[in-house]
Enzyme design. Structure first.
Site, PDB file in Angstrom:
ATOM      1  N   THR A 181      32.543  33.758  43.680  1.00 43.81           N
ATOM      2  CA  THR A 181      32.314  32.760  42.633  1.00 43.81           C
ATOM      3  C   THR A 181      31.169  31.857  43.039  1.00 43.81           C
ATOM      4  O   THR A 181      31.009  31.565  44.219  1.00 43.81           O
ATOM      5  CB  THR A 181      33.592  31.894  42.504  1.00 43.81           C
ATOM      6  OG1 THR A 181      34.609  32.710  41.953  1.00 43.81           O
ATOM      7  CG2 THR A 181      33.377  30.662  41.647  1.00 43.81           C
ATOM      8  N   ARG A 209      44.635  36.314  32.709  1.00 45.96           N
ATOM      9  CA  ARG A 209      44.711  35.464  33.897  1.00 45.96           C
ATOM     10  C   ARG A 209      43.506  34.523  33.970  1.00 45.96           C
ATOM     11  O   ARG A 209      42.371  34.916  33.750  1.00 45.96           O
ATOM     12  CB  ARG A 209      44.772  36.355  35.141  1.00 45.96           C
ATOM     13  CG  ARG A 209      44.846  35.595  36.473  1.00 45.96           C
ATOM     14  CD  ARG A 209      43.495  35.456  37.120  1.00 45.96           C
ATOM     15  NE  ARG A 209      43.591  34.950  38.496  1.00 45.96           N
ATOM     16  CZ  ARG A 209      42.542  34.557  39.203  1.00 45.96           C
ATOM     17  NH1 ARG A 209      41.336  34.614  38.693  1.00 45.96           N
ATOM     18  NH2 ARG A 209      42.694  34.105  40.440  1.00 45.96           N
ATOM     19  N   GLY A 211      41.820  31.728  36.664  1.00 45.20           N
ATOM     20  CA  GLY A 211      41.893  31.267  38.054  1.00 45.20           C
ATOM     21  C   GLY A 211      41.625  29.780  38.163  1.00 45.20           C
ATOM     22  O   GLY A 211      41.768  29.022  37.199  1.00 45.20           O
ATOM     23  N   ASP A 212      41.225  29.368  39.342  1.00 43.70           N
ATOM     24  CA  ASP A 212      40.943  27.950  39.586  1.00 43.70           C
ATOM     25  C   ASP A 212      39.591  27.515  39.017  1.00 43.70           C
ATOM     26  O   ASP A 212      39.378  26.342  38.719  1.00 43.70           O
ATOM     27  CB  ASP A 212      40.916  27.684  41.097  1.00 43.70           C
ATOM     28  CG  ASP A 212      39.817  28.508  41.774  1.00 43.70           C
ATOM     29  OD1 ASP A 212      39.807  29.748  41.588  1.00 43.70           O
ATOM     30  OD2 ASP A 212      38.955  27.937  42.455  1.00 43.70           O
ATOM     31  N   THR A 232      36.032  28.357  46.265  1.00 43.13           N
ATOM     32  CA  THR A 232      35.893  29.791  46.065  1.00 43.13           C
ATOM     33  C   THR A 232      37.065  30.470  46.773  1.00 43.13           C
ATOM     34  O   THR A 232      37.643  29.906  47.692  1.00 43.13           O
ATOM     35  CB  THR A 232      34.522  30.295  46.585  1.00 43.13           C
ATOM     36  OG1 THR A 232      34.427  31.706  46.393  1.00 43.13           O
ATOM     37  CG2 THR A 232      34.322  29.996  48.047  1.00 43.13           C
ATOM     38  N   GLY A 233      37.409  31.644  46.304  1.00 41.39           N
ATOM     39  CA  GLY A 233      38.525  32.341  46.935  1.00 41.39           C
ATOM     40  C   GLY A 233      39.682  32.536  45.975  1.00 41.39           C
ATOM     41  O   GLY A 233      39.513  32.447  44.755  1.00 41.39           O
ATOM     42  N   GLY A 235      42.169  32.004  43.591  1.00 39.50           N
ATOM     43  CA  GLY A 235      42.376  30.856  42.708  1.00 39.50           C
ATOM     44  C   GLY A 235      43.800  30.336  42.671  1.00 39.50           C
ATOM     45  O   GLY A 235      44.021  29.129  42.591  1.00 39.50           O
TER      46      GLY A 235
HETATM   47  C1  SD4 Z   1      39.310  33.143  41.042  1.00 36.28           C
HETATM   48  N1  SD4 Z   1      38.354  31.569  42.564  1.00 36.28           N
HETATM   49  O1  SD4 Z   1      39.205  33.584  39.918  1.00 36.28           O
HETATM   50  C2  SD4 Z   1      38.060  32.705  41.752  1.00 36.28           C
HETATM   51  C3  SD4 Z   1      37.511  33.873  42.499  1.00 36.28           C
HETATM   52  C4  SD4 Z   1      36.499  33.475  43.512  1.00 36.28           C
HETATM   53  O2  SD4 Z   1      34.853  33.788  44.903  1.00 36.28           O
HETATM   54  O3  SD4 Z   1      36.344  32.376  43.909  1.00 36.28           O
HETATM   55  N2  SD4 Z   1      35.722  34.275  44.001  1.00 36.28           N
HETATM   56  O4  SD4 Z   1      40.383  33.057  41.630  1.00 36.28           O
END
Ligand code: SD4
Length: 312
Positions: A181, A209, A211-212, A232-233, A235
């Site tokens: 992200t 879905r 995410g964050d 990032t990561g 969510g």
């Molecule tokens: C998510 N946070 O949709 C996002 C994915 C992401 O780096 O950060 N990728 O959960």
């Protein structure tokens, strides 16, 4: 608690710069823009054109991440992103300015620049967030460009994935295509901070879905009196602790951005019995121009652009 997994971020190629950035005495004179991952280099350039011409941080963070959204080789942001398990590329984005104005879109499909739609939600409506079909109709009504998704090659990968996985849900793995992200924070020459965040989210997620990344307080939060943070990561883990808001509140209490990001990551780790495959990272900036970043596992990096620096 799985504290053994905690590790400070050290971008492989520019460790010295990273160490320097994190030292309590290091401050950067604004304007400054930082963003997640190595695609942040190109995105920062997009933001820099605005910042370097006495532009506003809100315009910079929109222009910056648009560079990533339009990069069709990117599999985790914008129209080149991977689809959900039903084959739909659904995009999430949000934006926040120095006056705590904010806008977001979630699960929007076939729109070239979700970040600009998020900005339009902020500027042209009384709402903060639009999702799904409603977000898409709003975007079309407001004249935003559409795009056909998924791309041919992305669809091919998805078909293969489906064959291999049938009904099973894909487990996230560390630092692969699921974790790219783009989150961006900028301080303009007037000292005002804004942020943006945009993603295609978790590859092969369940349809619907979110995410964050489009959630103000989770994927992004800005308070111009304190600073900003983005995430990032995975969510789901970030939402559970209202991650970016947590980082900003920790900075408000006086913690350096680096310490604040680390404490938020530690909170995520403490909330999970098993962090195998659970990668999350935060990036933060305070009003002094200090920056920080931290992730559960090594391997997360970020790009920084100032008048005399342009580095990962
Ligand atoms: C998510 N946070 O949709 C996002 C994915 C992401 O780096 O950060 N990728 O959960």
């Amino acid at each position: 608690m799985a504290s053994a997994f905690i590790s400070v971020l050290k971008p492989n190629n520019l460790m010295a710069l990273a160490e320097e950035n994190f030292s309590p005495n290091f401050t950067v004179k604004n304007p400054i823009v930082i963003s997640t991952w190595s695609h942040g280099i190109a995105a920062n350039e997009g933001a820099w054109v605005i910042l370097d011409n006495a532009g506003k941080s809100i315009d910079a963070v929109e222009a910056g991440v648009k560079v990533t959204e339009i990069d069709i080789t990117n599999r985790s942001v914008g129209i080149g992103g991977r689809p959900d398990r039903d084959g739909h590329v659904t995009l999430d984005a949000c934006i926040m300015d120095e006056n705590s104005r904010c806008g977001a879109v979630g699960c929007i499909e076939g729109i070239l620049h979700p970040i600009s739609v998020a900005r339009a939600v902020m500027d042209r409506t009384q709402h903060v967030m639009l999702v799904g079909e409603g977000a898409r109709s709003f975007a079309i009504r407001e004249g935003f460009e559409t795009a056909k998704t998924p791309l041919k090659e992305v669809k091919k990968d998805w078909k293969e994935w489906k064959k291999e996985h049938k009904d099973e849900f894909k487990k996230p793995t560390i630092n692969n295509e699921n974790h790219d992200t783009i989150g961006m924070l900028a301080m303009d020459e007037f000292g005002n901070i804004s942020g943006s965040c945009t993603t295609s989210g978790w590859a092969y997620k369940l349809h619907g879905r979110i995410g964050d990344s489009p959630i103000i307080g989770a994927g992004l939060f800005v308070d111009n009196e304190v600073g900003g943070a983005c995430a990032t990561g995975l969510g789901e883990a970030i939402i559970r602790i209202a991650g970016s808001h947590t980082v900003v509140e920790l900075m408000r209490q006086g913690h350096h951005p680096q310490a604040a990001c680390k404490m938020a990551v530690e909170r995520i780790i403490a909330k999970h019995d098993d962090v195998t495959g659970l990668q999350c990272g935060f990036l933060a900036m305070n009003t002094k121009g200090q920056v920080g970043a931290y992730s559960v596992y090594n391997g997360f990096n970020y790009a920084l652009r100032t008048k005399d620096r342009n580095a990962i």
